[in-house]
Design a protein around this motif. Structure first.
Motif, mmCIF file in Angstrom:
data_model
loop_
_atom_site.group_PDB
_atom_site.id
_atom_site.type_symbol
_atom_site.label_atom_id
_atom_site.label_comp_id
_atom_site.label_asym_id
_atom_site.label_seq_id
_atom_site.Cartn_x
_atom_site.Cartn_y
_atom_site.Cartn_z
ATOM 1 N N GLN A 117 0.825 -1.196 0.000
ATOM 2 C CA GLN A 117 0.000 0.000 0.000
ATOM 3 C C GLN A 117 0.869 1.259 0.000
ATOM 4 O O GLN A 117 1.831 1.351 0.765
ATOM 5 N N THR A 280 6.213 2.848 0.085
ATOM 6 C CA THR A 280 5.161 1.835 -0.016
ATOM 7 C C THR A 280 5.355 0.784 1.059
ATOM 8 O O THR A 280 6.486 0.363 1.330
ATOM 9 N N GLU A 301 -3.920 1.390 7.503
ATOM 10 C CA GLU A 301 -5.151 2.168 7.324
ATOM 11 C C GLU A 301 -5.051 3.513 8.040
ATOM 12 O O GLU A 301 -5.511 4.546 7.534
#
Length: 369
Positions: A117, A280, A301
């Motif tokens: 992510q 990342t 998150e």
């Protein structure tokens, strides 16, 4: 109120307080440790976010480890760490793809729980002390050819600068250990060959080999990470460090420090063509339980939420969350009048080079003499 009724109320209050304590206190059996290994460019924003995350997630103990971005990958693959990593966040997502390919070749399995992510973005830029920058780039525009000429001549008097400045000192990171050093040599090689499509074979052309030899001979003990480089650049000052290639993020974040240390602040130069590098994050599988992976997912998150993306912007990064605006963030470095800083830089922005090119860059650097 009778004594007995008062006692009952006190008892009820104690029971409620005890229940709340059990509800919100970390339970020993559920406590998770998430060890994050990050490139040095994220060191300060992660340090600022660590207590905020742990306060919101009392069952998670967050441990931050800092390494050069190539070291993040190599140390994990070669089992050099003396700790168990949960999450890796190198400066460039392509480094995780390199890790994936090497891991799958060795084991036949994916090293990650899920797809990596993005966390934050930045660009490769150059910085220079004001007088040096004006002498090297009289038209105000960065040019690789001028930088190469300065390294060849080796002193300021030969390139139109003040002879009293002495030797010309360029600084970059060790490309065997750091993403910014790899990007610097890749972009410089493209300029030397007048191409935007570099291949491993093209890197073996004489102009590139000559370039690598010149740069390696002029850069003494290149730092292992970009933030270490910038701190050394600021400490050494214009007599020992004239120009460097670094990330826009830490150039913006440490700009004020440079003025305090040297009584003058460096200026930022956007390269004529630059690379956007995206820090990342990936959750590792090896020796990471499902509970630890769940805690790590919560952390990623958390990093992507607007409140945390604002912290990254305050540290000079460009957000990966499109709802966060660079200029509207309080204390945004883009609102502080930093010389050369631009919200929309004039450079052509490219994707990072593929890992075959980077691997060849590392090999050529190791062989250059």
């Amino acid at each position: 109120m009778t004594q007995s009724s008062g006692a009952r109320i006190a008892l009820s209050t104690a029971i409620i307080a005890g229940a709340l304590a059990l509800t919100y206190a970390p339970l020993p059996g559920l406590q998770q440790t998430v060890t994050v290994v990050s490139g040095s460019e994220l060191q300060e924003p992660l340090a600022a976010l660590e207590p905020r995350f742990e306060q919101a997630n009392p069952n998670v103990d967050l441990v931050i480890k800092i390494q050069g971005s190539q070291d993040v990958v190599n140390n994990y693959l070669d089992d050099r760490n003396d700790f168990k990593a949960t999450v890796l966040i190198p400066a460039n997502g392509d480094l995780l793809e390199e890790l994936r390919q090497r891991w799958q070749t060795q084991t036949g399995e994916s090293p990650f729980y899920e797809e990596p992510q993005p966390v934050a973005k930045t660009l490769l830029v150059a910085i220079a002390w004001p007088e040096r920058g004006k002498a090297l780039f009289p038209n105000g525009q960065f040019q690789w050819s001028r930088l190469e000429q300065a390294i060849e001549q080796a002193n300021w008097g030969a390139i139109g600068g003040n002879p009293a400045w002495g030797s010309f000192d360029f600084v970059t990171t060790d490309p065997t250990r750091s993403n910014s050093g790899q990007l610097t040599l890749t972009l410089w090689s493209e300029a030397a060959l007048n191409t935007s499509a570099l291949s491993p074979a093209a890197l073996n052309a004489p102009p590139v080999q000559s370039l690598f030899a010149q740069v390696k001979s002029s850069v003494y003990q290149p730092p292992r990470s970009t933030d270490i480089l910038l701190q050394e650049f600021i400490t050494r000052g214009p007599n020992d460090a004239d120009i460097a290639t670094v990330y826009e993020s830490i150039a913006l974040h440490r700009w004020e420090q440079s003025g305090t240390t040297q009584n003058q602040s460096y200026e930022i130069y956007y390269l004529d063509r630059t690379v956007e590098t995206v820090s990342t994050a990936a959750i590792l599988r090896q020796d990471v339980s499902s509970g630890e992976a769940k805690a790590a997912r919560t952390f990623l998150e958390f990093l992507a939420a607007p409140e945390q993306q604002t912290v990254f912007v305050q540290h000079g990064f460009r957000p990966v969350n499109p709802s966060v605006d660079l200029e509207s963030v309080p204390n945004s470095p883009w609102s502080q009048g930093i010389p050369g800083a631009e919200v929309n830089p004039p450079s052509q922005i490219s994707l990072p080079p593929d890992r075959q090119v980077v691997t060849e860059v590392i090999r050529l650097w190791q062989r250059a003499n």
